[in-house]
Design a protein around this motif. Structure first.
Motif, PDB file in Angstrom:
ATOM      1  N   ILE A 195       0.848  -1.181   0.000  1.00 45.88           N
ATOM      2  CA  ILE A 195       0.000   0.000   0.000  1.00 45.88           C
ATOM      3  C   ILE A 195       0.889   1.239   0.000  1.00 45.88           C
ATOM      4  O   ILE A 195       1.984   1.230   0.575  1.00 45.88           O
ATOM      5  CB  ILE A 195      -0.936  -0.009   1.236  1.00 45.88           C
ATOM      6  N   GLU A 247      -5.964   3.515   7.419  1.00 42.99           N
ATOM      7  CA  GLU A 247      -6.700   2.701   6.476  1.00 42.99           C
ATOM      8  C   GLU A 247      -6.300   1.233   6.616  1.00 42.99           C
ATOM      9  O   GLU A 247      -5.208   0.909   7.056  1.00 42.99           O
ATOM     10  CB  GLU A 247      -6.486   3.146   5.027  1.00 42.99           C
ATOM     11  N   VAL A 306      -6.735  -2.553   4.346  1.00 39.47           N
ATOM     12  CA  VAL A 306      -7.163  -3.215   3.128  1.00 39.47           C
ATOM     13  C   VAL A 306      -8.156  -4.304   3.517  1.00 39.47           C
ATOM     14  O   VAL A 306      -7.905  -5.090   4.432  1.00 39.47           O
ATOM     15  CB  VAL A 306      -5.975  -3.835   2.372  1.00 39.47           C
ATOM     16  N   VAL A 316     -11.313  -0.930   0.696  1.00 41.81           N
ATOM     17  CA  VAL A 316     -10.502  -0.217   1.683  1.00 41.81           C
ATOM     18  C   VAL A 316     -11.439   0.414   2.706  1.00 41.81           C
ATOM     19  O   VAL A 316     -12.467   0.988   2.328  1.00 41.81           O
ATOM     20  CB  VAL A 316      -9.630   0.883   1.012  1.00 41.81           C
TER      21      VAL A 316
END
Length: 313
Positions: free
Chosen positions: A242, A292, A294, A304
């Motif tokens: 990410i 955040e 995943v 997300v």
């Protein structure tokens, strides 16, 4: 003239002493009351007149929200038909500091005739209510906070504390968990966070996705157009990493303008299952100080979830 802050502190002292005084009056009757309520097939109905009624309504509400089926019945209305709400498998908790409240005492003959267990909360152990009850719990206080010794103050605080003690004892006996609490509070913040799933709040479409060999310029364009402040690095469907705004700033500070996505990304990003509760997602993000996660469905990246979305639930 005395400062009002001094008066407030005096009230706090008096009411604190009233609560602490209950400790010496707790006896085997308390255990018996908890055992009775745990074994009820019906509901615990609470009733009280005047200020005791207001406290009783709060006690019933606390019990109902923590796993004990309970509701408040106004004694005056009960005398005019609401006693029909009582079932033979219920128990009745009556609150009267004096133990002589007319509306409360007038309920007793009907209740006894139906053999409904009667729990009394009273400040007078030799009162009519205490004598007529099956179980007696004392709410006696040495002194009201009211300077006239007329308005129920310390006594109502003590009653409320005893009601809380009953509710908490029942919660522990039933091993009542946050998930159980959420079922009774779906409209509250805790309820929503414990009942709502990650898939309900995640971003699942128009995700910013790049390949590991994507150039720095193309990466910025993708992140800017998708407006999530991050980008997923995938190889076919495999999640490799990410890239967040923080990763970009660090790359810029090191003049990595020629770097590709795989050289900037954070490998092995934190993930969460789509059917996880958002409370779990929030806890994970706060623990690792990230914004955040995943979202995965088995081994497939499906979205997300971001901290700001959870905070708004």
């Amino acid at each position: 003239m005395r400062k009002f802050t001094e008066i407030a502190k005096e009230v706090f002292d008096l009411e604190s002493a009233a609560i602490l005084g209950l400790k010496s009056s707790i006896d085997a009757n308390f255990d018996a009351v908890i055992t009775l309520i745990l074994g009820l097939k019906g509901r615990l109905v609470v009733s009280g007149m005047g200020k005791s009624g207001h406290i009783g309504a709060k006690i019933a509400a606390t019990l109902a929200s923590t796993g004990t089926s309970s509701f408040f019945m106004h004694p005056a209305e009960a005398l005019h038909g609401d006693l029909g709400m009582l079932r033979s498998d219920d128990a009745l908790l009556l609150i009267s500091n004096s133990g002589e409240s007319e509306e409360i005492l007038r309920l007793i003959p009907s209740v006894k005739m139906r053999k409904i267990p009667l729990i009394a909360l009273s400040g007078k152990k030799d009162s009519t209510l205490a004598r007529e009850s099956d179980y007696f719990l004392s709410i006696a206080v040495k002194k009201e906070a009211c300077p006239l010794q007329l308005a129920p103050t310390s006594s109502t605080t003590a009653t409320l504390a005893l009601g809380d003690a009953i509710a908490i004892a029942l919660m522990r006996a039933r091993d009542f968990k946050p998930e159980d609490f959420a079922l009774f509070h779906p409209g509250g913040s805790l309820g929503r966070k414990l009942l709502t799933r990650v898939e309900d709040v995640m971003v699942r479409t128009n995700l910013p996705i790049v390949a590991p060999d994507t150039s720095f310029k193309e990466l910025i364009a993708e992140m800017t157009s998708k407006k999530l402040g991050m980008c997923l690095v995938l190889s076919d469907t495999e999640l490799l990493g990410i890239i967040t705004d923080g990763d970009l700033r660090r790359a810029l500070s090191c003049d990595k303008f020629n770097a590709n996505a795989s050289e900037i990304m954070t490998k092995n990003p934190k993930t969460i299952a789509k059917d996880a509760r958002i409370s779990e997602a929030e806890s994970l993000m706060l623990k690792h100080k990230i914004k955040e996660l995943v979202v995965m469905d088995s081994k497939k990246c499906v979205g997300v979830v971001q901290l700001y979305a959870i905070a708004g639930v």
